[in-house]
Design a protein around this motif. Structure first.
Motif, mmCIF file in Angstrom:
data_model
loop_
_atom_site.group_PDB
_atom_site.id
_atom_site.type_symbol
_atom_site.label_atom_id
_atom_site.label_comp_id
_atom_site.label_asym_id
_atom_site.label_seq_id
_atom_site.Cartn_x
_atom_site.Cartn_y
_atom_site.Cartn_z
ATOM 1 N N LEU A 222 -0.959 -7.691 -3.683
ATOM 2 C CA LEU A 222 -2.097 -7.980 -2.808
ATOM 3 C C LEU A 222 -2.011 -9.382 -2.218
ATOM 4 C CD1 LEU A 222 -4.816 -6.326 -5.042
ATOM 5 C CD2 LEU A 222 -4.229 -5.594 -2.723
ATOM 6 N N THR A 223 -1.584 -10.320 -3.044
ATOM 7 C CA THR A 223 -1.437 -11.693 -2.568
ATOM 8 C C THR A 223 -0.346 -11.793 -1.511
ATOM 9 O OG1 THR A 223 -2.165 -12.546 -4.722
ATOM 10 C CG2 THR A 223 -0.984 -14.072 -3.276
ATOM 11 N N GLU A 224 0.783 -11.136 -1.768
ATOM 12 C CA GLU A 224 1.905 -11.174 -0.825
ATOM 13 C C GLU A 224 1.578 -10.404 0.449
ATOM 14 O OE1 GLU A 224 5.070 -9.646 -3.165
ATOM 15 O OE2 GLU A 224 5.285 -11.458 -4.381
ATOM 16 N N LEU A 225 0.794 -9.336 0.327
ATOM 17 C CA LEU A 225 0.392 -8.584 1.511
ATOM 18 C C LEU A 225 -0.451 -9.451 2.442
ATOM 19 C CD1 LEU A 225 0.108 -6.012 3.178
ATOM 20 C CD2 LEU A 225 -1.710 -5.271 1.614
ATOM 21 N N ALA A 226 -1.391 -10.194 1.854
ATOM 22 C CA ALA A 226 -2.219 -11.095 2.664
ATOM 23 C C ALA A 226 -1.370 -12.176 3.314
ATOM 24 C CB ALA A 226 -3.304 -11.716 1.788
ATOM 25 N N ASP A 227 -0.416 -12.715 2.556
ATOM 26 C CA ASP A 227 0.463 -13.749 3.108
ATOM 27 C C ASP A 227 1.337 -13.188 4.234
ATOM 28 O OD1 ASP A 227 -0.561 -15.558 1.309
ATOM 29 O OD2 ASP A 227 1.101 -15.382 -0.114
ATOM 30 N N THR A 228 1.821 -11.953 4.042
ATOM 31 C CA THR A 228 2.688 -11.323 5.042
ATOM 32 C C THR A 228 1.925 -11.058 6.340
ATOM 33 O OG1 THR A 228 4.050 -10.276 3.334
ATOM 34 C CG2 THR A 228 4.117 -9.299 5.540
ATOM 35 N N ALA A 229 0.671 -10.614 6.207
ATOM 36 C CA ALA A 229 -0.139 -10.329 7.398
ATOM 37 C C ALA A 229 -0.430 -11.596 8.180
ATOM 38 C CB ALA A 229 -1.434 -9.644 6.988
ATOM 39 N N PRO B 60 -7.066 2.891 -13.995
ATOM 40 C CA PRO B 60 -6.259 1.972 -13.190
ATOM 41 C C PRO B 60 -6.940 1.524 -11.904
ATOM 42 C CG PRO B 60 -4.894 3.725 -14.063
ATOM 43 C CD PRO B 60 -6.303 4.082 -14.400
ATOM 44 N N MET B 61 -7.659 2.439 -11.246
ATOM 45 C CA MET B 61 -8.317 2.073 -9.997
ATOM 46 C C MET B 61 -9.337 0.966 -10.219
ATOM 47 S SD MET B 61 -8.102 2.861 -6.819
ATOM 48 C CE MET B 61 -8.533 1.229 -6.220
ATOM 49 N N HIS B 62 -10.086 1.052 -11.300
ATOM 50 C CA HIS B 62 -11.078 0.023 -11.612
ATOM 51 C C HIS B 62 -10.404 -1.322 -11.894
ATOM 52 C CE1 HIS B 62 -12.972 3.905 -12.585
ATOM 53 N NE2 HIS B 62 -14.091 3.346 -12.187
ATOM 54 N N GLN B 63 -9.252 -1.268 -12.550
ATOM 55 C CA GLN B 63 -8.530 -2.506 -12.840
ATOM 56 C C GLN B 63 -8.063 -3.187 -11.553
ATOM 57 O OE1 GLN B 63 -5.967 -0.255 -15.825
ATOM 58 N NE2 GLN B 63 -5.930 -2.295 -16.733
ATOM 59 N N VAL B 64 -7.609 -2.391 -10.589
ATOM 60 C CA VAL B 64 -7.156 -2.962 -9.310
ATOM 61 C C VAL B 64 -8.327 -3.586 -8.569
ATOM 62 C CG1 VAL B 64 -6.188 -2.424 -7.044
ATOM 63 C CG2 VAL B 64 -5.167 -1.425 -9.096
ATOM 64 N N LEU B 65 -9.441 -2.865 -8.499
ATOM 65 C CA LEU B 65 -10.603 -3.366 -7.756
ATOM 66 C C LEU B 65 -11.225 -4.592 -8.406
ATOM 67 C CD1 LEU B 65 -12.337 -0.002 -6.776
ATOM 68 C CD2 LEU B 65 -10.940 -1.498 -5.330
ATOM 69 N N ALA B 66 -10.974 -4.789 -9.699
ATOM 70 C CA ALA B 66 -11.520 -5.951 -10.395
ATOM 71 C C ALA B 66 -10.780 -7.240 -10.048
ATOM 72 C CB ALA B 66 -11.474 -5.728 -11.907
ATOM 73 N N LEU B 67 -9.625 -7.129 -9.416
ATOM 74 C CA LEU B 67 -8.844 -8.314 -9.051
ATOM 75 C C LEU B 67 -9.480 -9.022 -7.864
ATOM 76 C CD1 LEU B 67 -5.268 -6.750 -9.269
ATOM 77 C CD2 LEU B 67 -6.270 -8.371 -10.888
ATOM 78 N N SER B 68 -9.548 -10.323 -7.925
ATOM 79 C CA SER B 68 -10.099 -11.082 -6.794
ATOM 80 C C SER B 68 -9.235 -10.899 -5.551
ATOM 81 C CB SER B 68 -10.200 -12.568 -7.153
ATOM 82 O OG SER B 68 -8.926 -13.093 -7.498
ATOM 83 N N ALA B 69 -7.949 -10.640 -5.740
ATOM 84 C CA ALA B 69 -7.040 -10.446 -4.608
ATOM 85 C C ALA B 69 -7.299 -9.130 -3.874
ATOM 86 C CB ALA B 69 -5.586 -10.486 -5.089
ATOM 87 N N SER B 70 -8.131 -8.254 -4.456
ATOM 88 C CA SER B 70 -8.388 -6.954 -3.837
ATOM 89 C C SER B 70 -9.523 -7.001 -2.821
ATOM 90 C CB SER B 70 -8.715 -5.909 -4.911
ATOM 91 O OG SER B 70 -9.987 -6.175 -5.499
ATOM 92 N N ALA B 71 -9.947 -8.201 -2.442
ATOM 93 C CA ALA B 71 -11.056 -8.333 -1.487
ATOM 94 C C ALA B 71 -10.758 -7.628 -0.171
ATOM 95 C CB ALA B 71 -11.358 -9.811 -1.239
ATOM 96 N N GLY B 72 -9.495 -7.518 0.189
ATOM 97 C CA GLY B 72 -9.128 -6.853 1.433
ATOM 98 C C GLY B 72 -8.919 -5.358 1.289
ATOM 99 N N ALA B 73 -9.225 -4.814 0.108
ATOM 100 C CA ALA B 73 -9.044 -3.380 -0.119
ATOM 101 C C ALA B 73 -10.263 -2.597 0.352
ATOM 102 C CB ALA B 73 -8.783 -3.107 -1.602
ATOM 103 N N VAL B 74 -10.011 -1.441 0.939
ATOM 104 C CA VAL B 74 -11.077 -0.526 1.357
ATOM 105 C C VAL B 74 -10.957 0.718 0.471
ATOM 106 C CG1 VAL B 74 -12.000 0.884 3.232
ATOM 107 C CG2 VAL B 74 -11.000 -1.375 3.725
ATOM 108 N N TYR B 75 -12.001 0.982 -0.288
ATOM 109 C CA TYR B 75 -12.012 2.113 -1.219
ATOM 110 C C TYR B 75 -13.279 2.923 -0.958
ATOM 111 C CZ TYR B 75 -11.910 4.639 -5.701
ATOM 112 O OH TYR B 75 -11.888 5.607 -6.675
ATOM 113 N N PRO B 76 -13.218 3.887 -0.034
ATOM 114 C CA PRO B 76 -14.428 4.551 0.470
ATOM 115 C C PRO B 76 -14.951 5.682 -0.403
ATOM 116 C CG PRO B 76 -12.525 5.382 1.636
ATOM 117 C CD PRO B 76 -12.012 4.311 0.692
#
Length: 455
Positions: free
Chosen positions: A180-187, A218-234
């Motif tokens: 997630l961190t690298e994705l934000a940096d890459t964008a 696992p999904m809850h663990q991912v969403l709990a990361l501060s780096a997941s702020a750019g994630a959309v989970y509808p």
């Protein structure tokens, strides 16, 4: 062959007075298989000083670095109590001291741990002769209530994820945080979002799944990361659709589910919501009977009725498609009347395809790579998109995506796996574009790789 550690002194367990035994697998017994896979069964009995912690005991099976199975003691074993304490098993506070779960039948190695709160001990390293699993047939479908079907026995452990018995290891959590961190940096300055398609179980499970839903996974663990702020989970948007969100006999969402996910994604990208809603408000749907990827696995095949979009179809606007099945596929959709006159690059999965009906009316050019969220930075440089989307499915989160994806390599590997019949299928699906056009959209390099291998 099962490698036993039980005959060796286990210092920490001895020190705490913890007793345990693994009944299955056992080299002296035939393998025991259930529809879910190879049975792992045993028991754990705590000393009196730790007996109150029985509910905190977990048996952990681990064979991948990113995830592990985590099971409680939930099987009554009065026979164990009678044998150890010479007391009647019924009514004893540790009567429920057994565990039983399954692992993939052709899994040749796994490690078994005992975990109590934050402490854990290695119980056993299990090495198996998997020849006894050669004839084991696993049904890939779990039949739920009122004709709803759910995925079973898949490599991502969908049932274990739904029941909260699969979790990411620390390595898995760290992998997601890095991605997630690298994705934000890459964008960089390009607007981006990671869309995670909720599993069918997480949306429809409370109403139709035959097994109880767990508290976390696992999904809850991912969403709990501060780096997941750019994630959309509808998940809330899909739940609001009720039975219209998913296809009863398929793992994927409906067209209306795809629309709900698309609108959530567009909001995450900062696209004007009112303008997007206006694009789709005149869309027309009709009910059609379909089999679906789950219904197709049953005998006889099971069908369901689903509302399908009929007033628009993206396929006629495809300008390029390398035709490869799943991973390695690369295609372009161009819609001149789109809301935003720019390019959106999507690194997605199978859930993306039904979104093209909506995405291509928002972005004039949609470039799609089937990579389940993994990013090829060379492709970003070549395409130079105005918007960047990574899309994966919730059930895939145990497989951490990367930003070091190499589409060239994937295309070569996929072509090497195709037989003659598959080659013909690819050739039929391919939509060839001119070198000038592919150079203009930034894809010529990857088409050359595919065309050389598909001659």
């Amino acid at each position: 062959m099962v490698k036993r550690l039980m005959g060796q002194p286990v210092t920490e367990l001895d020190k705490h007075g913890i007793r345990w035994h693994l009944d299955f697998p056992d080299a002296k017994k035939p393998g025991w298989f259930l529809p879910g896979g190879r049975v792992v069964q045993g028991w754990v009995v705590l000393p009196e000083k730790l007996a109150a912690m029985r509910s905190a005991v977990r048996i952990v099976a681990e064979w991948q670095t990113a995830f592990e199975l985590c099971h409680p003691l939930d099987i009554a074993r009065p026979d164990v109590i009678e044998s150890i304490f010479s007391l009647p098993g019924e009514g004893h506070p540790q009567r429920v001291c057994g565990f039983r779960f399954t692992v993939p039948p052709k899994l040749g190695y796994f490690r078994l741990w005992l975990a109590i709160d934050d402490e854990r001990w290695l119980l056993e390293e299990v090495n198996l002769d998997i020849r006894d699993a050669e004839d084991v047939q696993q049904l890939k479908v779990l039949e739920g209530k009122q004709g709803w079907l759910f995925l079973d026995n898949d490599t991502n452990g969908s049932v274990d994820q739904f029941m909260g018995r699969m979790r990411l290891t620390q390595a898995g959590v760290d992998g997601w945080n890095n991605y997630l961190t690298e994705l934000a940096d890459t964008a960089g300055k390009v607007p981006w979002a990671l869309l995670i398609a909720p599993s069918k179980e997480s949306v429809m499970g409370a109403s139709y799944h035959p097994l109880p839903e767990g508290a976390s996974g696992p999904m809850h663990q991912v969403l709990a990361l501060s780096a997941s702020a750019g994630a959309v989970y509808p998940v809330s948007e899909l739940k609001a659709l009720g039975d219209s969100a998913f296809i009863p006999t398929d793992t994927h969402w409906t067209h209306k589910g795809a629309l709900a996910a698309t609108l959530a994604l567009l909001a995450g990208l900062g696209i004007d919501e009112n303008a997007c809603h206006a694009l789709f408000e005149q869309d027309h749907y009709i009910s059609k009977t379909i089999v679906g990827d789950l219904g197709n696995k049953l005998t006889p095949k099971q069908v369901s009725s689903v509302e399908m979009l009929v007033s628009f179809g993206y396929a006629q606007y495809k300008t390029y498609d390398n035709g490869l099945p799943n991973f390695g596929r690369l295609l372009v959709v161009e819609y001149p009347e789109a809301l935003v006159p720019s390019t959106c690059l999507v690194f997605g999965s199978s859930s993306s395809y039904s979104m093209f009906n909506y995405l291509c009316r928002v972005f004039q050019r949609v470039v799609f790579v089937h990579s389940a969220g993994s990013i090829d930075t060379a492709l970003i440089t070549a395409v130079a998109p105005a918007y960047l989307v990574a899309q994966t499915n919730a059930r895939f989160v145990v497989q951490v995506p990367t930003v070091t994806h190499c589409l060239d390599e994937v295309i070569r590997e996929k072509c090497a796996q195709l037989d003659d019949k598959a080659f013909e299928g690819v050739r039929e699906k391919r939509i060839i574009a001119s070198d000038e056009y592919l150079q203009y959209v930034g894809l010529l390099r990857w088409e050359k790789t595919a065309s050389e291998l598909l001659k």
